[in-house]
Design a protein around this motif. Structure first.
Motif, PDB file in Angstrom:
ATOM      1  N   GLN A  78      52.468  36.217  46.332  1.00 17.52           N
ATOM      2  CA  GLN A  78      52.615  37.309  45.363  1.00 17.52           C
ATOM      3  C   GLN A  78      53.604  38.356  45.864  1.00 17.52           C
ATOM      4  OE1 GLN A  78      48.968  39.433  44.685  1.00 17.52           O
ATOM      5  NE2 GLN A  78      49.683  40.373  42.793  1.00 17.52           N
ATOM      6  N   VAL A  79      53.484  38.722  47.126  1.00 22.14           N
ATOM      7  CA  VAL A  79      54.376  39.738  47.701  1.00 22.14           C
ATOM      8  C   VAL A  79      55.827  39.261  47.680  1.00 22.14           C
ATOM      9  CG1 VAL A  79      54.986  40.903  49.856  1.00 22.14           C
ATOM     10  CG2 VAL A  79      52.593  40.810  49.128  1.00 22.14           C
ATOM     11  N   ARG A  80      56.041  37.966  47.855  1.00 19.86           N
ATOM     12  CA  ARG A  80      57.403  37.417  47.894  1.00 19.86           C
ATOM     13  C   ARG A  80      57.946  37.075  46.499  1.00 19.86           C
ATOM     14  NH1 ARG A  80      54.680  36.453  52.432  1.00 19.86           N
ATOM     15  NH2 ARG A  80      55.723  36.094  54.440  1.00 19.86           N
ATOM     16  N   ASN A  81      57.156  37.339  45.474  1.00 23.42           N
ATOM     17  CA  ASN A  81      57.559  37.068  44.078  1.00 23.42           C
ATOM     18  C   ASN A  81      57.893  35.597  43.848  1.00 23.42           C
ATOM     19  OD1 ASN A  81      57.385  39.838  43.272  1.00 23.42           O
ATOM     20  ND2 ASN A  81      59.361  40.211  44.277  1.00 23.42           N
ATOM     21  N   VAL A  82      57.138  34.719  44.483  1.00 25.70           N
ATOM     22  CA  VAL A  82      57.370  33.293  44.327  1.00 25.70           C
ATOM     23  C   VAL A  82      56.808  32.833  42.982  1.00 25.70           C
ATOM     24  CG1 VAL A  82      56.892  30.999  45.253  1.00 25.70           C
ATOM     25  CG2 VAL A  82      57.286  32.921  46.814  1.00 25.70           C
ATOM     26  N   LEU A  83      57.668  32.220  42.184  1.00 28.05           N
ATOM     27  CA  LEU A  83      57.226  31.680  40.903  1.00 28.05           C
ATOM     28  C   LEU A  83      56.452  30.384  41.148  1.00 28.05           C
ATOM     29  CD1 LEU A  83      60.466  32.147  38.757  1.00 28.05           C
ATOM     30  CD2 LEU A  83      58.437  33.616  38.804  1.00 28.05           C
ATOM     31  N   GLN A  84      55.297  30.272  40.494  1.00 25.52           N
ATOM     32  CA  GLN A  84      54.459  29.088  40.691  1.00 25.52           C
ATOM     33  C   GLN A  84      54.115  28.451  39.352  1.00 25.52           C
ATOM     34  OE1 GLN A  84      51.255  29.455  43.782  1.00 25.52           O
ATOM     35  NE2 GLN A  84      51.672  31.647  43.574  1.00 25.52           N
ATOM     36  N   ARG A  85      53.980  27.132  39.405  1.00 29.06           N
ATOM     37  CA  ARG A  85      53.583  26.421  38.197  1.00 29.06           C
ATOM     38  C   ARG A  85      52.801  25.172  38.606  1.00 29.06           C
ATOM     39  NH1 ARG A  85      56.734  23.110  34.688  1.00 29.06           N
ATOM     40  NH2 ARG A  85      58.626  23.668  35.838  1.00 29.06           N
ATOM     41  N   THR A  86      51.790  24.876  37.818  1.00 32.16           N
ATOM     42  CA  THR A  86      50.964  23.697  38.089  1.00 32.16           C
ATOM     43  C   THR A  86      51.059  22.724  36.927  1.00 32.16           C
ATOM     44  OG1 THR A  86      49.401  25.045  39.363  1.00 32.16           O
ATOM     45  CG2 THR A  86      48.640  22.885  38.611  1.00 32.16           C
ATOM     46  N   THR A  87      51.304  21.468  37.256  1.00 30.52           N
ATOM     47  CA  THR A  87      51.341  20.419  36.228  1.00 30.52           C
ATOM     48  C   THR A  87      50.079  19.574  36.358  1.00 30.52           C
ATOM     49  OG1 THR A  87      52.560  18.898  37.657  1.00 30.52           O
ATOM     50  CG2 THR A  87      53.848  20.395  36.288  1.00 30.52           C
ATOM     51  N   SER A  88      49.990  18.533  35.570  1.00 31.08           N
ATOM     52  CA  SER A  88      48.766  17.728  35.543  1.00 31.08           C
ATOM     53  C   SER A  88      48.592  16.840  36.764  1.00 31.08           C
ATOM     54  CB  SER A  88      48.736  16.858  34.279  1.00 31.08           C
ATOM     55  OG  SER A  88      49.885  16.014  34.237  1.00 31.08           O
ATOM     56  N   THR A  89      49.706  16.415  37.357  1.00 35.35           N
ATOM     57  CA  THR A  89      49.598  15.480  38.481  1.00 35.35           C
ATOM     58  C   THR A  89      50.480  15.911  39.643  1.00 35.35           C
ATOM     59  OG1 THR A  89      51.348  14.076  37.562  1.00 35.35           O
ATOM     60  CG2 THR A  89      49.071  13.514  36.992  1.00 35.35           C
ATOM     61  N   ARG A  90      50.018  15.577  40.837  1.00 34.63           N
ATOM     62  CA  ARG A  90      50.803  15.813  42.056  1.00 34.63           C
ATOM     63  C   ARG A  90      51.589  14.543  42.368  1.00 34.63           C
ATOM     64  NH1 ARG A  90      50.527  18.906  46.739  1.00 34.63           N
ATOM     65  NH2 ARG A  90      51.086  17.840  48.672  1.00 34.63           N
ATOM     66  N   PRO A  91      52.836  14.674  42.798  1.00 34.88           N
ATOM     67  CA  PRO A  91      53.612  13.474  43.136  1.00 34.88           C
ATOM     68  C   PRO A  91      52.830  12.576  44.090  1.00 34.88           C
ATOM     69  CG  PRO A  91      55.008  15.408  43.208  1.00 34.88           C
ATOM     70  CD  PRO A  91      53.604  15.903  42.993  1.00 34.88           C
ATOM     71  N   PRO A  92      52.538  11.337  43.710  1.00 33.75           N
ATOM     72  CA  PRO A  92      51.644  10.493  44.503  1.00 33.75           C
ATOM     73  C   PRO A  92      52.211  10.028  45.834  1.00 33.75           C
ATOM     74  CG  PRO A  92      52.626   9.241  42.709  1.00 33.75           C
ATOM     75  CD  PRO A  92      53.047  10.674  42.514  1.00 33.75           C
ATOM     76  N   SER A  93      53.532  10.064  45.998  1.00 32.44           N
ATOM     77  CA  SER A  93      54.131   9.516  47.211  1.00 32.44           C
ATOM     78  C   SER A  93      54.160  10.507  48.376  1.00 32.44           C
ATOM     79  CB  SER A  93      55.561   9.058  46.907  1.00 32.44           C
ATOM     80  OG  SER A  93      56.350  10.150  46.448  1.00 32.44           O
ATOM     81  N   LEU A  94      53.741  11.743  48.150  1.00 29.91           N
ATOM     82  CA  LEU A  94      53.795  12.758  49.197  1.00 29.91           C
ATOM     83  C   LEU A  94      52.521  12.753  50.040  1.00 29.91           C
ATOM     84  CD1 LEU A  94      55.376  15.752  47.244  1.00 29.91           C
ATOM     85  CD2 LEU A  94      56.513  13.986  48.589  1.00 29.91           C
ATOM     86  N   PRO A  95      52.634  13.085  51.331  1.00 27.44           N
ATOM     87  CA  PRO A  95      51.455  13.135  52.205  1.00 27.44           C
ATOM     88  C   PRO A  95      50.461  14.198  51.749  1.00 27.44           C
ATOM     89  CG  PRO A  95      53.494  13.138  53.484  1.00 27.44           C
ATOM     90  CD  PRO A  95      53.891  13.356  52.064  1.00 27.44           C
TER      91      PRO A  95
END
Length: 374
Positions: free
Chosen positions: A222-239
């Motif tokens: 929040q302090v860094r003003n980072v824009l965030q967004r959540t979708t329905s699925t997380r990329p499956p190939s990532l650890p």
């Protein structure tokens, strides 16, 4: 005086004389050898193994087991159960005790003992719920049954039902205050209770730290003003451990690190950076990933040699004019600066950038505009 003796006879094939009873024919020998030995009482594990009505002798033995007064039949099954128990045939013992109870005799001493002993068998088999049910039935018949209280305490302890286990021990010691078995299980209950208290405290502390880390991370973003967004699925190939994290998880002002996916859209390829500090630049990583000595095999034309590439950001979120945006990231721009300016979004906890060769930048931008018309 004539003495009876073996008869000398000659068979039709000229066989020598035979003495004693005539030898069975081959047909009768085969019939006897093919008989199922499991149908003979000597070789049977249980009279119930034989289908009803197929063996008259067995049916007679079965009927014999139920001859007599109900209490005599029940006592007989009880004794067979005790023998099986002593031989550690727990399931057989359970069957005998169950049959004893099914007779429906009116002697409380027999019924109570069968319930308590069946509970002991279930305890050995780790059927703790059944153990408690049988103990409860035994205690209905005789509330002073110390064995039933002891076995119920064991079952409750195995299930970590500490208050119930303590109650059984206390009730048992009221009846027999010198009972060594009850005192031994009481010590085990006390020891287990201490372990469970420590585990509970550890879990509470773990939950507290987890919540504190979550709050610190949310505050840092929040302090860094980072824009965030959540979708329905997380990329499956990532650890699974590819997450945004603070260098000091409890300090919002400490350095933030991000997982970054690098896409090469012109070749449909990608690279992954597990953790990139906000004080670093994307280009600092590309210097290693795309060094002349470490070029990817799919780059046959050697177009991606660092520093001959451009880093772009495609914002999935539309701007105020209702258009998707495509921005270029400068070589000296730190990740923190790019995030603070709102050029880069944190989507599902991952940062994604596009890398294209400088010589093909115009080609890519034109293609991108065609796919994202005004």
């Amino acid at each position: 005086m004539t003495t009876a003796g073996p008869t000398d006879t000659i068979g039709p094939t000229g066989d020598p004389p035979q003495y004693g009873p005539a030898r069975p024919s081959a047909t009768s020998q085969k019939s006897e050898s093919s008989q199922d030995l499991s149908q003979l009482p000597l070789f049977m594990s249980s009279l119930d193994d034989v289908p009803e009505g197929t063996n008259d002798a067995i049916e007679a033995l079965k009927a014999l087991a139920y001859e007599g007064e109900p209490h005599e039949v029940a006592q007989n099954f009880r004794q067979q159960g005790n023998e099986s128990y002593r031989s550690k045939y727990w399931r057989d013992a359970i069957e005998f005790y169950t049959k004893a109870l099914a007779v429906g005799c009116s002697v409380d001493e027999i019924n109570g003992a069968c319930y308590a002993n069946r509970a002991a068998c279930n305890l050995e088999l780790r059927n703790y719920r059944r153990t408690n049910l049988d103990c409860a039935e035994a205690l209905k018949i005789n509330p002073l049954n110390v064995k039933a209280l002891y076995r119920s305490a064991q079952a409750c302890l195995a299930l970590d039902k500490i208050p119930e286990a303590e109650d059984c021990v206390q009730r048992g010691l009221v009846i027999d205050k010198y009972n060594s078995s009850l005192k031994a299980i009481q010590e085990k209950i006390t020891s287990r209770k201490e372990v469970l208290v420590k585990l509970q405290q550890a879990n509470l502390e773990r939950d507290r730290l987890s919540k504190a880390k979550t709050v610190a991370l949310e505050r840092a973003l929040q302090v860094r003003n980072v824009l965030q967004r959540t979708t329905s699925t997380r990329p499956p190939s990532l650890p699974e451990d590819a997450v945004v994290q603070l260098q000091n998880p409890l300090d919002p002002e400490s350095c933030l690190c991000f997982p970054v996916v690098i896409l090469y859209p012109l070749h449909l390829q990608s690279d992954f950076i597990r953790s990139l500090s906000e004080n670093e630049t994307i280009y600092s990583q590309l210097g290693d990933i795309l060094s002349p000595l470490n070029l990817p095999g799919w780059d046959e034309k050697r177009e991606y040699t660092y520093p001959g590439v451009e880093v772009l950001v495609e914002k999935k979120k539309y701007d105020m004019h209702g258009k998707p945006s495509l921005s270029r990231i400068g070589p000296k721009a730190s990740l923190k600066k790019v995030l603070g300016e709102g050029k880069l979004e944190l989507i599902d906890g991952i940062l994604t950038v596009l890398v294209v060769p400088k010589v093909r930048l115009t080609e890519f931008v034109d293609s991108w505009k065609q796919e994202n018309p005004n």
